[in-house]
Design a protein around this motif. Sequence first.
Motif, PDB file in Angstrom:
ATOM      1  N   GLY A 105      -0.157   4.562  -2.092  1.00 12.62           N
ATOM      2  CA  GLY A 105      -0.943   3.580  -3.093  1.00 12.62           C
ATOM      3  C   GLY A 105      -0.687   4.176  -3.991  1.00 12.62           C
ATOM      4  N   VAL A 106       0.005   5.893  -4.420  1.00 12.61           N
ATOM      5  CA  VAL A 106       0.010   5.914  -5.802  1.00 12.61           C
ATOM      6  C   VAL A 106       1.431   5.331  -6.694  1.00 12.61           C
ATOM      7  CG1 VAL A 106       0.791   7.480  -7.210  1.00 12.61           C
ATOM      8  CG2 VAL A 106      -1.048   8.352  -5.712  1.00 12.61           C
ATOM      9  N   LEU A 107       2.501   5.415  -5.687  1.00  9.01           N
ATOM     10  CA  LEU A 107       3.795   4.917  -5.963  1.00  9.01           C
ATOM     11  C   LEU A 107       3.753   3.516  -5.665  1.00  9.01           C
ATOM     12  CD1 LEU A 107       5.498   7.641  -3.601  1.00  9.01           C
ATOM     13  CD2 LEU A 107       5.600   7.238  -6.620  1.00  9.01           C
ATOM     14  N   ILE A 188      -6.484   4.509  -7.858  1.00 10.85           N
ATOM     15  CA  ILE A 188      -7.267   3.701  -7.182  1.00 10.85           C
ATOM     16  C   ILE A 188      -6.806   3.646  -6.075  1.00 10.85           C
ATOM     17  CG2 ILE A 188      -8.712   1.402  -7.805  1.00 10.85           C
ATOM     18  CD1 ILE A 188      -9.127   2.334 -10.145  1.00 10.85           C
ATOM     19  N   THR A 189      -5.958   2.929  -6.381  1.00 12.20           N
ATOM     20  CA  THR A 189      -4.701   2.425  -5.354  1.00 12.20           C
ATOM     21  C   THR A 189      -4.693   3.381  -3.918  1.00 12.20           C
ATOM     22  OG1 THR A 189      -3.517   0.933  -6.230  1.00 12.20           O
ATOM     23  CG2 THR A 189      -2.746   0.726  -4.087  1.00 12.20           C
ATOM     24  N   GLY A 190      -4.695   4.561  -4.476  1.00 10.74           N
ATOM     25  CA  GLY A 190      -3.941   5.952  -3.234  1.00 10.74           C
ATOM     26  C   GLY A 190      -5.404   6.203  -2.975  1.00 10.74           C
ATOM     27  N   GLY A 194      -5.285   5.815   1.171  1.00 11.21           N
ATOM     28  CA  GLY A 194      -6.086   7.157   2.059  1.00 11.21           C
ATOM     29  C   GLY A 194      -6.698   7.191   2.872  1.00 11.21           C
ATOM     30  N   PHE A 195      -8.270   6.079   1.882  1.00 11.45           N
ATOM     31  CA  PHE A 195      -9.559   6.161   2.767  1.00 11.45           C
ATOM     32  C   PHE A 195      -9.170   4.755   4.046  1.00 11.45           C
ATOM     33  CE2 PHE A 195     -12.599   2.724   4.304  1.00 11.45           C
ATOM     34  CZ  PHE A 195     -13.915   3.878   4.551  1.00 11.45           C
ATOM     35  N   GLY A 196      -8.124   3.813   3.351  1.00 13.12           N
ATOM     36  CA  GLY A 196      -7.864   3.048   4.608  1.00 13.12           C
ATOM     37  C   GLY A 196      -6.753   3.474   5.891  1.00 13.12           C
ATOM     38  N   GLY A 228      -5.970  -0.862   1.272  1.00 13.16           N
ATOM     39  CA  GLY A 228      -4.821  -0.477   0.197  1.00 13.16           C
ATOM     40  C   GLY A 228      -4.956  -1.949  -0.931  1.00 13.16           C
ATOM     41  N   GLY A 229      -4.955  -3.311  -0.540  1.00 14.52           N
ATOM     42  CA  GLY A 229      -4.635  -3.766  -0.929  1.00 14.52           C
ATOM     43  C   GLY A 229      -6.121  -4.399  -2.253  1.00 14.52           C
ATOM     44  N   ILE A 230      -7.470  -3.847  -1.783  1.00 13.27           N
ATOM     45  CA  ILE A 230      -8.069  -4.178  -2.217  1.00 13.27           C
ATOM     46  C   ILE A 230      -8.508  -3.225  -3.584  1.00 13.27           C
ATOM     47  CG2 ILE A 230     -10.729  -4.349  -2.282  1.00 13.27           C
ATOM     48  CD1 ILE A 230     -11.019  -5.183   0.410  1.00 13.27           C
ATOM     49  N   ALA A 231      -7.877  -1.724  -3.022  1.00 12.44           N
ATOM     50  CA  ALA A 231      -7.886  -0.951  -4.942  1.00 12.44           C
ATOM     51  C   ALA A 231      -6.676  -1.695  -5.133  1.00 12.44           C
ATOM     52  CB  ALA A 231      -7.677   0.046  -3.868  1.00 12.44           C
ATOM     53  N   LEU A 232      -5.823  -1.724  -4.870  1.00 14.57           N
ATOM     54  CA  LEU A 232      -4.906  -2.035  -5.727  1.00 14.57           C
ATOM     55  C   LEU A 232      -5.222  -3.749  -6.455  1.00 14.57           C
ATOM     56  CD1 LEU A 232      -1.932  -2.793  -7.240  1.00 14.57           C
ATOM     57  CD2 LEU A 232      -1.234  -3.560  -5.146  1.00 14.57           C
ATOM     58  N   ALA A 233      -5.758  -4.640  -5.882  1.00 18.29           N
ATOM     59  CA  ALA A 233      -6.168  -5.498  -6.531  1.00 18.29           C
ATOM     60  C   ALA A 233      -7.460  -5.588  -8.074  1.00 18.29           C
ATOM     61  CB  ALA A 233      -6.657  -7.003  -6.157  1.00 18.29           C
TER      62      ALA A 233
END
Length: 272
Positions: A105-107, A188-190, A194-196, A228-233
């Motif tokens: 997610g970080v990258l 946030i995406t990371g 990570g959780f996912g 990850g998609g939820i966090a990214l969005a």
Amino acid sequence: MNKNQALHILMVGMTLGTAWAVRGHFGHEQGAAWAGGIATLGLILVSRRKDWYSKMLPTVLAASVGWGITGMISYGLVVGYGMSNNYPNALYGLTMLFAIGTLFGVLGGGLTGLSLESSKERKVEWGVLFAQMGMGGLIVYGLLIQQLEWLMTPPRSEAWAICLGAALAFLWYTARKGFPATTRISLITGIGTGFGFAFGNFLQIVGMVAEIPFNMWNVMEYSIGFFGGIALAYGIFTSVWPQTVSPVKAWENRVAFVLVFLVIPFVVFQQS
């Protein structure tokens, strides 16, 4: 955040989740790049921001590179640790899966956000950034793996250390150059990926113990992409963005189109 935004966030989560689950069938860097590119394309479309439409192709390419880099990480053995009936081994496996997922997610999220945050007033020096990420990856790999011998997945590849160094260099660049939205989105995406990953491994174990007749590996992969998609969005839709975007030249769109819609799918097809 209104209902429409919540729906759009869910749509991006489902898009990346589905793409990442499909990616599980062919894996590696090209698979991660393909999945990340599809999710970013969907994210920009549902954002309804016309200023982002003009830079859609370069942003999708940046996202593909970010998610694709992490495709080099080997995690099969770590998944096995997470499935152990021994508490220390299971804890180690789930913790390391969270760490690996965080790097995804970080990258992936970070390069997506950075492309969107690049503006006329503050443009990204892409050559400098990737040079620093490359050097960061080599330095951290040399220190942790070759010198200290902190091995996560012996005897398999320890490329996670390369991604860790690249991620640290990336965050250092965004903090130093003044890209606060990107730093926020990256972290946030990371957390989401990570959780996912860790939660997906848990779901995989539950499915196997319950003898559910389903491909539980795909469930784990879907969990990575979905959260990850939820966090990214969420990170992107709730961040403050510059008023002006950096202009995209015609050749940049052409190169991005060729790489995203021709080269990456060809490599996926050729390697599958």
